[in-house]
Motif scaffolding. Structure first.
Motif, PDB file in Angstrom:
ATOM      1  N   HIS A  80      47.823  17.043  25.253  1.00  0.00           N
ATOM      2  CA  HIS A  80      48.438  15.743  24.983  1.00  0.00           C
ATOM      3  C   HIS A  80      47.462  14.770  24.333  1.00  0.00           C
ATOM      4  O   HIS A  80      47.822  14.047  23.387  1.00  0.00           O
ATOM      5  CB  HIS A  80      48.992  15.133  26.274  1.00  0.00           C
ATOM      6  N   HIS A  81      46.221  14.773  24.780  1.00  0.00           N
ATOM      7  CA  HIS A  81      45.264  13.793  24.269  1.00  0.00           C
ATOM      8  C   HIS A  81      44.723  14.159  22.887  1.00  0.00           C
ATOM      9  O   HIS A  81      43.927  13.415  22.310  1.00  0.00           O
ATOM     10  CB  HIS A  81      44.103  13.605  25.264  1.00  0.00           C
ATOM     11  N   TRP A  82      45.137  15.302  22.328  1.00  0.00           N
ATOM     12  CA  TRP A  82      44.743  15.657  20.958  1.00  0.00           C
ATOM     13  C   TRP A  82      45.682  15.046  19.922  1.00  0.00           C
ATOM     14  O   TRP A  82      45.335  14.971  18.745  1.00  0.00           O
ATOM     15  CB  TRP A  82      44.762  17.174  20.774  1.00  0.00           C
ATOM     16  N   ILE A  83      46.881  14.675  20.332  1.00  0.00           N
ATOM     17  CA  ILE A  83      47.924  14.340  19.360  1.00  0.00           C
ATOM     18  C   ILE A  83      47.511  13.164  18.472  1.00  0.00           C
ATOM     19  O   ILE A  83      47.538  13.265  17.238  1.00  0.00           O
ATOM     20  CB  ILE A  83      49.255  14.037  20.076  1.00  0.00           C
ATOM     21  N   LYS A  84      47.141  12.048  19.070  1.00  0.00           N
ATOM     22  CA  LYS A  84      46.804  10.863  18.272  1.00  0.00           C
ATOM     23  C   LYS A  84      45.628  11.108  17.331  1.00  0.00           C
ATOM     24  O   LYS A  84      45.704  10.761  16.141  1.00  0.00           O
ATOM     25  CB  LYS A  84      46.540   9.670  19.193  1.00  0.00           C
ATOM     26  N   PRO A  85      44.510  11.691  17.811  1.00  0.00           N
ATOM     27  CA  PRO A  85      43.392  11.917  16.882  1.00  0.00           C
ATOM     28  C   PRO A  85      43.726  12.920  15.780  1.00  0.00           C
ATOM     29  O   PRO A  85      43.237  12.784  14.655  1.00  0.00           O
ATOM     30  CB  PRO A  85      42.260  12.434  17.771  1.00  0.00           C
ATOM     31  N   PHE A  86      44.577  13.904  16.071  1.00  0.00           N
ATOM     32  CA  PHE A  86      44.962  14.852  15.030  1.00  0.00           C
ATOM     33  C   PHE A  86      45.775  14.154  13.942  1.00  0.00           C
ATOM     34  O   PHE A  86      45.512  14.309  12.746  1.00  0.00           O
ATOM     35  CB  PHE A  86      45.769  16.014  15.605  1.00  0.00           C
ATOM     36  N   VAL A  87      46.767  13.379  14.354  1.00  0.00           N
ATOM     37  CA  VAL A  87      47.614  12.678  13.389  1.00  0.00           C
ATOM     38  C   VAL A  87      46.788  11.679  12.581  1.00  0.00           C
ATOM     39  O   VAL A  87      46.967  11.539  11.371  1.00  0.00           O
ATOM     40  CB  VAL A  87      48.793  11.981  14.090  1.00  0.00           C
ATOM     41  N   GLN A  88      45.857  11.018  13.236  1.00  0.00           N
ATOM     42  CA  GLN A  88      44.993  10.075  12.520  1.00  0.00           C
ATOM     43  C   GLN A  88      44.136  10.799  11.493  1.00  0.00           C
ATOM     44  O   GLN A  88      43.962  10.327  10.367  1.00  0.00           O
ATOM     45  CB  GLN A  88      44.097   9.313  13.506  1.00  0.00           C
ATOM     46  N   VAL A 138      45.647  19.995   5.980  1.00  0.00           N
ATOM     47  CA  VAL A 138      46.139  20.237   7.345  1.00  0.00           C
ATOM     48  C   VAL A 138      45.211  21.204   8.069  1.00  0.00           C
ATOM     49  O   VAL A 138      44.859  20.999   9.244  1.00  0.00           O
ATOM     50  CB  VAL A 138      47.577  20.794   7.315  1.00  0.00           C
ATOM     51  N   ASP A 139      44.791  22.255   7.371  1.00  0.00           N
ATOM     52  CA  ASP A 139      43.891  23.247   7.972  1.00  0.00           C
ATOM     53  C   ASP A 139      42.583  22.607   8.431  1.00  0.00           C
ATOM     54  O   ASP A 139      42.054  22.928   9.505  1.00  0.00           O
ATOM     55  CB  ASP A 139      43.582  24.361   6.970  1.00  0.00           C
ATOM     56  N   LYS A 140      42.062  21.694   7.626  1.00  0.00           N
ATOM     57  CA  LYS A 140      40.805  21.032   7.987  1.00  0.00           C
ATOM     58  C   LYS A 140      40.967  20.224   9.271  1.00  0.00           C
ATOM     59  O   LYS A 140      40.075  20.218  10.135  1.00  0.00           O
ATOM     60  CB  LYS A 140      40.339  20.128   6.844  1.00  0.00           C
ATOM     61  N   SER A 141      42.108  19.549   9.403  1.00  0.00           N
ATOM     62  CA  SER A 141      42.354  18.783  10.635  1.00  0.00           C
ATOM     63  C   SER A 141      42.522  19.711  11.822  1.00  0.00           C
ATOM     64  O   SER A 141      42.044  19.418  12.929  1.00  0.00           O
ATOM     65  CB  SER A 141      43.600  17.907  10.459  1.00  0.00           C
ATOM     66  N   LYS A 203      55.332  17.413  14.320  1.00  0.00           N
ATOM     67  CA  LYS A 203      56.151  17.428  15.527  1.00  0.00           C
ATOM     68  C   LYS A 203      55.338  18.014  16.668  1.00  0.00           C
ATOM     69  O   LYS A 203      54.820  19.123  16.580  1.00  0.00           O
ATOM     70  CB  LYS A 203      57.424  18.248  15.316  1.00  0.00           C
ATOM     71  N   CYS A 204      55.230  17.258  17.730  1.00  0.00           N
ATOM     72  CA  CYS A 204      54.502  17.692  18.930  1.00  0.00           C
ATOM     73  C   CYS A 204      55.457  17.584  20.104  1.00  0.00           C
ATOM     74  O   CYS A 204      55.756  16.476  20.570  1.00  0.00           O
ATOM     75  CB  CYS A 204      53.276  16.812  19.172  1.00  0.00           C
ATOM     76  N   GLY A 205      55.948  18.707  20.564  1.00  0.00           N
ATOM     77  CA  GLY A 205      56.969  18.670  21.604  1.00  0.00           C
ATOM     78  C   GLY A 205      58.187  17.942  21.088  1.00  0.00           C
ATOM     79  O   GLY A 205      58.769  18.318  20.072  1.00  0.00           O
ATOM     80  N   ASN A 206      58.580  16.852  21.760  1.00  0.00           N
ATOM     81  CA  ASN A 206      59.734  16.062  21.308  1.00  0.00           C
ATOM     82  C   ASN A 206      59.323  14.819  20.524  1.00  0.00           C
ATOM     83  O   ASN A 206      60.152  13.974  20.223  1.00  0.00           O
ATOM     84  CB  ASN A 206      60.595  15.653  22.510  1.00  0.00           C
TER      85      ASN A 206
END
Length: 214
Positions: A80-88, A138-141, A203-206
């Motif tokens: 869960h805590h990866w979502i924001k930094p990944f999207v950023q 995307v791959d780099k992220s 998309k991450c879960g819902n």
């Protein structure tokens, strides 16, 4: 506090067309992927119904996809805590990318890695290089989180319909030629199979997050 990662959810395949879930569901883990959306015109649905009807004549029963998109990553598991930094990270990498035209007009048959589902899709011709460039970012992220990257030589496509199991052989050959003829001869098919990639979605879960292109 994060939920207990050992808590399990037992999947009921009858609730989603006997499809097999590729990942065991665990609280705190989010099945995630990156994609571009295809918003079809109303007439596109009519064309697809004709394609599905033609496939049924060959004994192949297809189920129409509930939504249409082009995958730009494999499905991976985020904490869960990866979502924001990944999207950023993804926003920063795509901040200068312009919107571009895609044309997806060639029918092709696909099967998932587990060989549990077969898909009929429209492969992208125009826009392939731009999609490759986006996948590279995307791959780099993904690599920042030690996650699996996309396929080496991807066939970008819009999945149209699916069936359970591997039925690639029955869909190939004469059947696929007849289905392609339905697409080619449908009125305004050259218009219905083109669209602009305006946004990239994660998309991450819902949860669905969009990254607008310029």
């Amino acid at each position: 506090m994060f939920p207990d990662p050992d808590s399990q959810h037992f999947d009921d395949a009858s609730k989603h067309g006997r499809r097999v879930r590729n990942f065991r569901h665990e609280r705190g883990n989010w099945a995630s992927y990156v994609y571009a959306v295809f918003h079809p015109q109303e007439e596109f649905g009519e064309m697809l119904e004709e394609v599905i009807y033609a496939a049924r004549k060959h004994g192949i029963v297809l189920t129409k996809m509930e939504e249409f998109h082009i995958s730009l990553s494999q499905t991976v598991i985020f904490r869960h805590h990866w979502i924001k930094p990944f999207v950023q990270s993804l926003r920063e990498r795509l901040c200068s990318v312009n919107r571009f035209l895609c044309v997806a007009d060639q029918l092709k048959v696909y099967v998932n890695k587990e060989k549990t589902r077969t898909f009929l899709g429209l492969e992208v011709s125009t826009g392939h290089q731009q999609l490759l460039d986006i996948v590279s970012e995307v791959d780099k992220s993904l690599q920042e989180f030690n996650l699996e990257t996309f396929y080496e030589n991807p066939s970008f496509h819009v999945s149209l319909a699916w069936c359970v199991g591997e039925v690639t052989k029955p869909l190939q050959g004469t059947c696929l030629l007849e289905l392609q003829k339905v697409v080619d001869e449908f009125e305004d098919s050259d218009v219905l199979t083109r669209f602009y990639a305006d946004d990239i979605f994660c998309k991450c879960g819902n949860k669905i997050m969009s990254i607008p292109l310029h």
